[in-house]
Structures are given as C-alpha cells and as structure tokens.
Scaffold this active site. Structure first.
Site, PDB file in Angstrom:
ATOM      1  N   ASP A   7       0.871  -1.176   0.000  1.00  0.00           N
ATOM      2  CA  ASP A   7       0.000   0.000   0.000  1.00  0.00           C
ATOM      3  C   ASP A   7       0.907   1.223   0.000  1.00  0.00           C
ATOM      4  O   ASP A   7       2.118   1.122  -0.203  1.00  0.00           O
ATOM      5  CB  ASP A   7      -0.984  -0.043   1.182  1.00  0.00           C
ATOM      6  CG  ASP A   7      -0.317   0.181   2.534  1.00  0.00           C
ATOM      7  OD1 ASP A   7       0.935   0.265   2.591  1.00  0.00           O
ATOM      8  OD2 ASP A   7      -1.047   0.283   3.537  1.00  0.00           O
ATOM      9  N   HIS A   8       0.311   2.398   0.250  1.00  0.00           N
ATOM     10  CA  HIS A   8       1.098   3.638   0.251  1.00  0.00           C
ATOM     11  C   HIS A   8       2.141   3.635   1.383  1.00  0.00           C
ATOM     12  O   HIS A   8       3.218   4.191   1.235  1.00  0.00           O
ATOM     13  CB  HIS A   8       0.173   4.841   0.385  1.00  0.00           C
ATOM     14  CG  HIS A   8      -0.767   4.746   1.553  1.00  0.00           C
ATOM     15  ND1 HIS A   8      -1.800   3.826   1.593  1.00  0.00           N
ATOM     16  CD2 HIS A   8      -0.804   5.396   2.739  1.00  0.00           C
ATOM     17  CE1 HIS A   8      -2.443   3.939   2.742  1.00  0.00           C
ATOM     18  NE2 HIS A   8      -1.860   4.878   3.461  1.00  0.00           N
ATOM     19  N   CYS A  64       3.423  -2.954   4.046  1.00  0.00           N
ATOM     20  CA  CYS A  64       2.499  -1.878   4.398  1.00  0.00           C
ATOM     21  C   CYS A  64       3.195  -1.068   5.495  1.00  0.00           C
ATOM     22  O   CYS A  64       4.410  -1.208   5.676  1.00  0.00           O
ATOM     23  CB  CYS A  64       1.112  -2.397   4.786  1.00  0.00           C
ATOM     24  SG  CYS A  64       1.044  -3.485   6.216  1.00  0.00           S
ATOM     25  N   GLY A  65       2.460  -0.225   6.196  1.00  0.00           N
ATOM     26  CA  GLY A  65       3.128   0.627   7.168  1.00  0.00           C
ATOM     27  C   GLY A  65       3.836  -0.178   8.248  1.00  0.00           C
ATOM     28  O   GLY A  65       5.027  -0.013   8.510  1.00  0.00           O
ATOM     29  N   THR A  66       3.077  -1.074   8.875  1.00  0.00           N
ATOM     30  CA  THR A  66       3.642  -1.908   9.935  1.00  0.00           C
ATOM     31  C   THR A  66       3.933  -3.332   9.475  1.00  0.00           C
ATOM     32  O   THR A  66       4.669  -4.054  10.155  1.00  0.00           O
ATOM     33  CB  THR A  66       2.635  -2.039  11.098  1.00  0.00           C
ATOM     34  OG1 THR A  66       1.422  -2.585  10.555  1.00  0.00           O
ATOM     35  CG2 THR A  66       2.360  -0.677  11.744  1.00  0.00           C
ATOM     36  N   GLY A  67       3.300  -3.752   8.409  1.00  0.00           N
ATOM     37  CA  GLY A  67       3.349  -5.151   7.976  1.00  0.00           C
ATOM     38  C   GLY A  67       2.210  -5.979   8.566  1.00  0.00           C
ATOM     39  O   GLY A  67       1.978  -7.103   8.136  1.00  0.00           O
ATOM     40  N   ILE A  68       1.518  -5.410   9.527  1.00  0.00           N
ATOM     41  CA  ILE A  68       0.485  -6.193  10.230  1.00  0.00           C
ATOM     42  C   ILE A  68      -0.706  -6.483   9.315  1.00  0.00           C
ATOM     43  O   ILE A  68      -1.166  -7.629   9.194  1.00  0.00           O
ATOM     44  CB  ILE A  68       0.030  -5.463  11.510  1.00  0.00           C
ATOM     45  CG1 ILE A  68       1.179  -5.373  12.507  1.00  0.00           C
ATOM     46  CG2 ILE A  68      -1.165  -6.179  12.140  1.00  0.00           C
ATOM     47  CD1 ILE A  68       0.903  -4.454  13.707  1.00  0.00           C
ATOM     48  N   GLY A  69      -1.218  -5.448   8.660  1.00  0.00           N
ATOM     49  CA  GLY A  69      -2.397  -5.644   7.804  1.00  0.00           C
ATOM     50  C   GLY A  69      -2.116  -6.635   6.690  1.00  0.00           C
ATOM     51  O   GLY A  69      -2.933  -7.530   6.412  1.00  0.00           O
ATOM     52  N   MET A  70      -0.974  -6.506   6.060  1.00  0.00           N
ATOM     53  CA  MET A  70      -0.630  -7.420   4.964  1.00  0.00           C
ATOM     54  C   MET A  70      -0.492  -8.859   5.472  1.00  0.00           C
ATOM     55  O   MET A  70      -0.870  -9.802   4.772  1.00  0.00           O
ATOM     56  CB  MET A  70       0.670  -6.976   4.299  1.00  0.00           C
ATOM     57  CG  MET A  70       0.511  -5.767   3.386  1.00  0.00           C
ATOM     58  SD  MET A  70      -0.602  -6.085   1.996  1.00  0.00           S
ATOM     59  CE  MET A  70      -0.122  -4.714   0.923  1.00  0.00           C
ATOM     60  N   HIS A  97      12.523 -22.433   9.459  1.00  0.00           N
ATOM     61  CA  HIS A  97      11.583 -23.184  10.298  1.00  0.00           C
ATOM     62  C   HIS A  97      10.152 -23.171   9.758  1.00  0.00           C
ATOM     63  O   HIS A  97       9.423 -24.140   9.953  1.00  0.00           O
ATOM     64  CB  HIS A  97      11.570 -22.621  11.725  1.00  0.00           C
ATOM     65  CG  HIS A  97      12.788 -22.988  12.519  1.00  0.00           C
ATOM     66  ND1 HIS A  97      12.853 -22.855  13.886  1.00  0.00           N
ATOM     67  CD2 HIS A  97      13.988 -23.494  12.132  1.00  0.00           C
ATOM     68  CE1 HIS A  97      14.051 -23.258  14.318  1.00  0.00           C
ATOM     69  NE2 HIS A  97      14.757 -23.641  13.263  1.00  0.00           N
ATOM     70  N   ARG A 131      11.630 -31.914  11.697  1.00  0.00           N
ATOM     71  CA  ARG A 131      10.570 -31.742  12.691  1.00  0.00           C
ATOM     72  C   ARG A 131       9.628 -30.600  12.328  1.00  0.00           C
ATOM     73  O   ARG A 131       8.457 -30.597  12.718  1.00  0.00           O
ATOM     74  CB  ARG A 131      11.168 -31.497  14.085  1.00  0.00           C
ATOM     75  CG  ARG A 131      11.880 -30.169  14.246  1.00  0.00           C
ATOM     76  CD  ARG A 131      12.610 -30.086  15.581  1.00  0.00           C
ATOM     77  NE  ARG A 131      13.134 -28.765  15.860  1.00  0.00           N
ATOM     78  CZ  ARG A 131      14.254 -28.265  15.341  1.00  0.00           C
ATOM     79  NH1 ARG A 131      14.962 -28.976  14.485  1.00  0.00           N
ATOM     80  NH2 ARG A 131      14.661 -27.041  15.675  1.00  0.00           N
ATOM     81  N   HIS A 132      10.117 -29.649  11.538  1.00  0.00           N
ATOM     82  CA  HIS A 132       9.271 -28.510  11.169  1.00  0.00           C
ATOM     83  C   HIS A 132       8.182 -28.918  10.179  1.00  0.00           C
ATOM     84  O   HIS A 132       7.115 -28.305  10.127  1.00  0.00           O
ATOM     85  CB  HIS A 132      10.123 -27.387  10.582  1.00  0.00           C
ATOM     86  CG  HIS A 132      11.201 -26.952  11.519  1.00  0.00           C
ATOM     87  ND1 HIS A 132      10.929 -26.345  12.717  1.00  0.00           N
ATOM     88  CD2 HIS A 132      12.549 -27.082  11.451  1.00  0.00           C
ATOM     89  CE1 HIS A 132      12.064 -26.099  13.350  1.00  0.00           C
ATOM     90  NE2 HIS A 132      13.060 -26.546  12.614  1.00  0.00           N
TER      91      HIS A 132
HETATM   92  C1  RB5 Z   1      -2.034   2.657   6.398  1.00  0.00           C
HETATM   93  O1  RB5 Z   1      -2.106   3.896   7.006  1.00  0.00           O
HETATM   94  C2  RB5 Z   1      -1.633   1.597   7.408  1.00  0.00           C
HETATM   95  O2  RB5 Z   1      -2.696   1.316   8.237  1.00  0.00           O
HETATM   96  C3  RB5 Z   1      -1.161   0.353   6.699  1.00  0.00           C
HETATM   97  O3  RB5 Z   1      -0.072   0.663   5.894  1.00  0.00           O
HETATM   98  C4  RB5 Z   1      -0.705  -0.808   7.574  1.00  0.00           C
HETATM   99  O4  RB5 Z   1       0.224  -0.390   8.530  1.00  0.00           O
HETATM  100  C5  RB5 Z   1      -1.758  -1.649   8.121  1.00  0.00           C
HETATM  101  O5  RB5 Z   1      -1.515  -2.640   8.817  1.00  0.00           O
END
Ligand code: RB5
Length: 148
Positions: A7-8, A64-70, A97, A131-132
C-alpha cells in the site's frame, strides 16, 4: 518469480527492495500500488497472496506501514505462510523453520539497509524440513478442515 505488493505505507520500501531483487538477478512482478495515494492494503495483499496460494508464483514480499495488515490478509489464503519479520534473524527463521512463502515488511518500521539484509537472509536461507514439516502439515490439515 518474486511478486511484490504494497500500500502507500510500504511503497518506498517496496521500491527499494525491487531494486535489490533486480540487483540479485531475480525476476520480479510488481502488483502495485504504484503511487503514494492512500489505498487499502487488502487490495494489493490479495493480488500477491492469491497467486502464491494458487502456485502461480513461488514467493512474494508484501509491504504496508507496519506489515500487520498485509500479514493478516495474506494468511487468509490456503498454502500461504506469510511471515511478518522485523530483523534479519526473524527473516532467516521464517524460511528455515516456517518455510514462509511470503515475507512481510513494515515500511514505517524498517530502514532500507535492514530490510535489504532481511530480504537477502530470507532468500538465501533453506527450509530445514524435519521436525518442522510435521508442524506445517498440521497447519495444512487445519486449512483443509476449515475449508469444508
Ligand atoms: C495505512 O495507514 C496503514 O494502516 C497500513 O499501511 C498498515 O500499517 C496496516 O496494517
């Protein structure tokens, strides 16, 4: 073939890693986004994860910004093992692993040099199996059960 998508919030790091992949001689397909306008990360995560899930590409890197959403969206897909990593050790372990077929990086978390090191660590590592494999088999069995 290595797919990349962002994303952006991950665009700048994606472009930097694309340069690294080209330097390494990898074939790269960019699934977007291609400008800094605000977009929804699932739209681009889905493009990459769908192809990895279907076996149309062996691996992908999502940003993405944090990688969490992706990470959340990519791991909805069967056969996808998307690993959010924040340092080179995690990136290497994700392959050794977890046999991660998608690496997820946070553009607002990582500097370019660290991210480059991480991508090299992930690409150069080898899955250890053993084992993995039994653990990955349990995850695959769960996917099949949940899809019934
Ligand atoms: C976008 O502002 C941000 O939420 C996205 O890049 C990402 O960090 C979501 O997990």
């Amino acid at each position: 073939m290595i797919l990349v998508g962002s994303d952006h919030g991950g665009l700048e790091l994606k472009d930097a890693i694309k340069r690294l992949l080209v330097e390494r001689g990898a074939a790269v397909e960019d699934c977007g986004t291609d400008n800094g306008n605000s977009v929804d990360y699932p739209d681009f995560g889905i493009k990459v994860a769908r192809k990895v899930s279907a076996g149309e590409a062996e691996k992908g890197i999502l940003f993405c910004g944090t990688g969490i959403g992706m990470s959340i969206v990519a791991n909805k897909f069967p056969n996808v093992r998307a690993a959010l990593a924040t340092d080179p050790f995690m990136a290497r372990m994700a392959k050794e692993h977890n046999n991660a077929n998608i690496l997820v990086l946070g553009g607002r978390v990582l500097d370019e040099a660290t991210a480059r090191e991480m991508v090299c660590a992930w690409l150069d590592a080898a899955y250890e199996g053993g084992r993995h494999q039994g653990r990955l088999d349990k995850i695959a069995a769960l996917e099949r059960e949940l899809m019934k």
